[in-house]
Write a protein that holds these residues in place. Structure first.
Motif, PDB file in Angstrom:
ATOM      1  N   ILE A 170      66.937  64.148   0.980  1.00 59.26           N
ATOM      2  CA  ILE A 170      67.436  62.926   0.336  1.00 59.26           C
ATOM      3  C   ILE A 170      68.929  62.800   0.677  1.00 59.26           C
ATOM      4  N   ALA A 171      69.307  61.658   1.208  1.00 62.76           N
ATOM      5  CA  ALA A 171      70.727  61.449   1.545  1.00 62.76           C
ATOM      6  C   ALA A 171      71.522  61.198   0.264  1.00 62.76           C
ATOM      7  N   PRO A 172      72.778  61.650   0.188  1.00 63.19           N
ATOM      8  CA  PRO A 172      73.557  61.413  -1.032  1.00 63.19           C
ATOM      9  C   PRO A 172      73.914  59.932  -1.187  1.00 63.19           C
ATOM     10  N   ALA A 173      74.136  59.533  -2.437  1.00 62.60           N
ATOM     11  CA  ALA A 173      74.538  58.142  -2.708  1.00 62.60           C
ATOM     12  C   ALA A 173      75.966  57.925  -2.232  1.00 62.60           C
ATOM     13  N   LYS A 174      76.244  56.688  -1.814  1.00 67.54           N
ATOM     14  CA  LYS A 174      77.608  56.333  -1.408  1.00 67.54           C
ATOM     15  C   LYS A 174      78.244  55.542  -2.547  1.00 67.54           C
ATOM     16  N   VAL A 175      79.353  56.061  -3.039  1.00 76.07           N
ATOM     17  CA  VAL A 175      80.053  55.414  -4.156  1.00 76.07           C
ATOM     18  C   VAL A 175      81.410  54.933  -3.675  1.00 76.07           C
ATOM     19  N   SER A 238      99.975  38.588  -3.526  1.00 72.32           N
ATOM     20  CA  SER A 238      99.751  37.204  -3.094  1.00 72.32           C
ATOM     21  C   SER A 238      98.279  36.986  -2.726  1.00 72.32           C
ATOM     22  N   GLU A 239      97.900  35.711  -2.634  1.00 68.08           N
ATOM     23  CA  GLU A 239      96.521  35.381  -2.277  1.00 68.08           C
ATOM     24  C   GLU A 239      96.213  35.906  -0.867  1.00 68.08           C
ATOM     25  N   ALA A 240      97.236  35.847   0.018  1.00 69.66           N
ATOM     26  CA  ALA A 240      97.047  36.321   1.403  1.00 69.66           C
ATOM     27  C   ALA A 240      96.749  37.827   1.403  1.00 69.66           C
ATOM     28  N   ALA A 241      97.464  38.571   0.560  1.00 68.03           N
ATOM     29  CA  ALA A 241      97.252  40.028   0.500  1.00 68.03           C
ATOM     30  C   ALA A 241      95.868  40.333  -0.068  1.00 68.03           C
ATOM     31  N   LYS A 242      95.468  39.545  -1.075  1.00 67.47           N
ATOM     32  CA  LYS A 242      94.129  39.760  -1.658  1.00 67.47           C
ATOM     33  C   LYS A 242      93.068  39.504  -0.593  1.00 67.47           C
ATOM     34  N   GLN A 243      93.292  38.440   0.196  1.00 70.55           N
ATOM     35  CA  GLN A 243      92.343  38.084   1.247  1.00 70.55           C
ATOM     36  C   GLN A 243      92.245  39.211   2.289  1.00 70.55           C
ATOM     37  N   ARG A 244      93.430  39.736   2.663  1.00 71.35           N
ATOM     38  CA  ARG A 244      93.482  40.833   3.658  1.00 71.35           C
ATOM     39  C   ARG A 244      92.709  42.058   3.121  1.00 71.35           C
ATOM     40  N   SER A 245      92.932  42.380   1.834  1.00 75.06           N
ATOM     41  CA  SER A 245      92.229  43.525   1.234  1.00 75.06           C
ATOM     42  C   SER A 245      90.724  43.293   1.274  1.00 75.06           C
ATOM     43  N   ARG A 246      90.324  42.065   0.923  1.00 79.28           N
ATOM     44  CA  ARG A 246      88.880  41.775   0.890  1.00 79.28           C
ATOM     45  C   ARG A 246      88.250  41.963   2.267  1.00 79.28           C
ATOM     46  N   GLU A 247      88.992  41.531   3.314  1.00 82.11           N
ATOM     47  CA  GLU A 247      88.448  41.679   4.679  1.00 82.11           C
ATOM     48  C   GLU A 247      88.171  43.152   4.978  1.00 82.11           C
ATOM     49  N   VAL A 248      89.133  44.012   4.574  1.00 80.34           N
ATOM     50  CA  VAL A 248      88.987  45.444   4.881  1.00 80.34           C
ATOM     51  C   VAL A 248      87.866  46.069   4.054  1.00 80.34           C
ATOM     52  N   VAL A 249      87.801  45.701   2.782  1.00 83.47           N
ATOM     53  CA  VAL A 249      86.850  46.410   1.908  1.00 83.47           C
ATOM     54  C   VAL A 249      85.414  45.879   2.016  1.00 83.47           C
ATOM     55  N   THR A 250      85.241  44.678   2.564  1.00 78.67           N
ATOM     56  CA  THR A 250      83.900  44.072   2.615  1.00 78.67           C
ATOM     57  C   THR A 250      82.853  45.025   3.189  1.00 78.67           C
ATOM     58  N   GLU A 251      83.179  45.650   4.313  1.00 76.59           N
ATOM     59  CA  GLU A 251      82.231  46.538   4.984  1.00 76.59           C
ATOM     60  C   GLU A 251      81.908  47.751   4.096  1.00 76.59           C
ATOM     61  N   HIS A 252      82.932  48.250   3.387  1.00 79.29           N
ATOM     62  CA  HIS A 252      82.719  49.421   2.523  1.00 79.29           C
ATOM     63  C   HIS A 252      81.823  49.050   1.330  1.00 79.29           C
ATOM     64  N   VAL A 253      82.031  47.857   0.798  1.00 75.98           N
ATOM     65  CA  VAL A 253      81.181  47.399  -0.315  1.00 75.98           C
ATOM     66  C   VAL A 253      79.742  47.267   0.184  1.00 75.98           C
ATOM     67  N   ARG A 254      79.596  46.678   1.350  1.00 72.52           N
ATOM     68  CA  ARG A 254      78.258  46.415   1.903  1.00 72.52           C
ATOM     69  C   ARG A 254      77.456  47.707   2.067  1.00 72.52           C
ATOM     70  N   GLN A 255      78.146  48.764   2.479  1.00 70.50           N
ATOM     71  CA  GLN A 255      77.440  50.020   2.762  1.00 70.50           C
ATOM     72  C   GLN A 255      77.250  50.906   1.528  1.00 70.50           C
ATOM     73  N   SER A 256      77.838  50.515   0.390  1.00 68.28           N
ATOM     74  CA  SER A 256      77.802  51.398  -0.787  1.00 68.28           C
ATOM     75  C   SER A 256      76.548  51.188  -1.625  1.00 68.28           C
ATOM     76  N   ASP A 257      76.105  52.268  -2.246  1.00 64.39           N
ATOM     77  CA  ASP A 257      75.017  52.159  -3.228  1.00 64.39           C
ATOM     78  C   ASP A 257      75.605  51.774  -4.584  1.00 64.39           C
ATOM     79  N   VAL A 258      76.804  52.289  -4.832  1.00 61.96           N
ATOM     80  CA  VAL A 258      77.469  52.034  -6.123  1.00 61.96           C
ATOM     81  C   VAL A 258      78.902  51.604  -5.867  1.00 61.96           C
ATOM     82  N   VAL A 259      79.321  50.541  -6.545  1.00 51.78           N
ATOM     83  CA  VAL A 259      80.732  50.146  -6.524  1.00 51.78           C
ATOM     84  C   VAL A 259      81.227  50.186  -7.969  1.00 51.78           C
ATOM     85  N   ILE A 260      82.319  50.907  -8.185  1.00 43.66           N
ATOM     86  CA  ILE A 260      82.921  50.949  -9.529  1.00 43.66           C
ATOM     87  C   ILE A 260      84.293  50.313  -9.413  1.00 43.66           C
ATOM     88  N   THR A 261      84.518  49.221 -10.140  1.00 47.84           N
ATOM     89  CA  THR A 261      85.809  48.536 -10.030  1.00 47.84           C
ATOM     90  C   THR A 261      86.620  48.754 -11.301  1.00 47.84           C
TER      91      THR A 261
END
Ligand code: NAD
Length: 389
Positions: A170-175, A238-261
């Motif tokens: 069983i592969a471990p969960a990605k958090v 700023s909104e631009a910084a939030k947008q930049r962060s979202r671009e980077v984290v999108t892939e990590h969110v997509r691949q995760s089993d669990v996201v804790i915010t």
């Protein structure tokens, strides 16, 4: 001097401000301790234990609030079932110490000022080494972070750890933990203990080493602007910084089993970190636990106090998680209060030195005056003195 412990009346609040062990310490210091009947019941601390520790049990809330020189509580004062406002039960000159949500509900602070009560807000204890043992935001955030991971593990239709079994591996969960402050770091540590593979992200680059020391990978987002405000807190970027962060984290969110915010900015709406589009890209069965639910949520799909399912992803909008672990949450909060009371009361009398940064910062109301600049601004009250923050 009489120290009174009130029973919490907020629905779902199971914590109590002071536990029997703390009562014994206050009594030893020569203070008289009054406890409202049933105050510790929902945290499994019966009246008999408070009595054995030297407290006097008071049946009538009006009497308890009226007798208090210092009243200790968990949550802000409220309206009681009979329509009585708890603030009105306090004597002029009495001291109230509790979480007061001064920037969220400044009108409560105004009412306390009108009543000429002295009020300390536990949210305003400075986050310094000297005040560490009074830091209730941290003690309670630790509880929330731990519980958030357990909730996620229970809701996930998968194992957290890697398992090698006769029925296969069983592969471990990605958090993925977003916001690595006190709650986030505890969430990471708990997920690691349960065997998950953990990644974390924060706009404060300073947390990278702490994240790595817990065995998690830090997802770095290079931002051009300054992300750290006074006291080490995150700034609203700023909104631009939030947008930049979202671009980077999108892939990590997509691949995760669990996201804790857990991302918050003091006094502001929580930043949106997980958009609906990001949720749509997650695997069905994945789980998001949003610790910022009651500050507006870090996820676009969050509904405070509810579990919602969106495209097969369960989004849990937790509220007041520390109340779900009332024994240890109360024990830690009581320790925070005890240290503060011992700091303020010398030889049986209250000593208020406003040149001291802890007193200056945490005392939001004194002698009819709102002492906190940001609360005054929120209420449109002019400043009689330089900022207390
Ligand atoms: P918090 O609850 O206000 O916020 C949680 C986390 O969310 C923070 O780490 C913050 O940087 C992060 N965040 C905010 N906006 C974000 C965004 N857009 N994207 C990603 N992450 C975002 O924070 P906290 O846990 O209360 O801690 C805040 C600060 O206080 C930290 O610097 C912490 O180290 C410091 N602190 C110091 C002491 C001490 O010295 N005694 C004690 C506790 C905390």
């Amino acid at each position: 001097m009489k120290i009174a412990i009130a029973k919490e009346i907020e629905v779902g609040e199971r914590r109590v401000a002071v536990i029997p062990d703390t009562v014994a310490r206050l009594v030893k210091q020569g203070l008289e301790v009054l406890v409202e009947a049933g105050a510790g019941e929902r945290a499994y601390f019966p009246d008999a234990d408070y009595e054995a520790a030297g407290a006097r049990i008071v049946q009538d809330a009006t009497q308890l609030w009226g007798e208090a020189d210092i009243l200790l509580k968990v949550g802000p004062p409220q309206e009681r079932e009979n329509g009585q406002l708890e603030v009105n039960l306090l004597r002029e000159g009495a001291v109230l110490i509790s979480f007061l949500n001064p920037l969220g509900t400044p009108e409560v602070i105004q009412h306390l000022a009108e009543r000429k009560v002295t009020a300390f807000s536990m949210e305003m204890i400075p986050r310094t080494s000297r005040a560490q043992s009074m830091d209730a935001l941290s003690s309670q955030a630790g509880v929330a972070g731990y519980k958030a991971t357990l909730i996620a593990a229970a809701a996930l239709p998968k194992f957290f750890p890697m398992l090698t079994t006769a029925a296969g591996t069983i592969a471990p969960a990605k958090v993925f933990v977003m916001g690595a402050g006190v709650a986030g770091l505890q969430a990471i540590a708990t997920a690691r203990r349960l065997g998950a593979v953990v990644e974390a992200f924060d706009i404060r680059p300073a947390v990278k080493e702490e994240v790595q020391s817990l065995g998690a990978k830090f997802v770095e987002v290079k931002l051009e602007e300054d992300t750290v405000a006074a006291g080490g807190y995150a700034k609203e970027v700023s909104e631009a910084a939030k947008q930049r962060s979202r671009e980077v984290v999108t892939e990590h969110v997509r691949q995760s089993d669990v996201v804790i915010t857990t991302a918050q900015v003091p006094g502001k709406k929580a930043p949106l970190l997980v958009t609906e589009e990001m949720v749509n890209q997650m695997k069905p069965g994945s789980v998001i636990v949003d610790l910022a639910a009651d500050q507006g949520g870090n996820c676009a799909c969050t509904e405070p106090g509810k579990d919602v399912v969106h495209h097969g992803v369960t989004i849990i909008g937790t509220i007041n998680l520390p109340a779900s672990m009332p024994i240890h949450a109360s024990q830690m909060y009581a320790k925070n209060l005890l240290t503060l009371v011992q700091y303020l009361v010398k030889d049986g009398a209250l000593q208020l030195n406003f040149d001291d940064d802890i007193v200056n910062s945490a005392c939001v109301v004194h002698a009819g005056e709102i002492r906190n600049q940001r609360v005054r601004e929120a209420l449109g009250v002019p400043s009689p003195q330089p900022s207390a923050l």
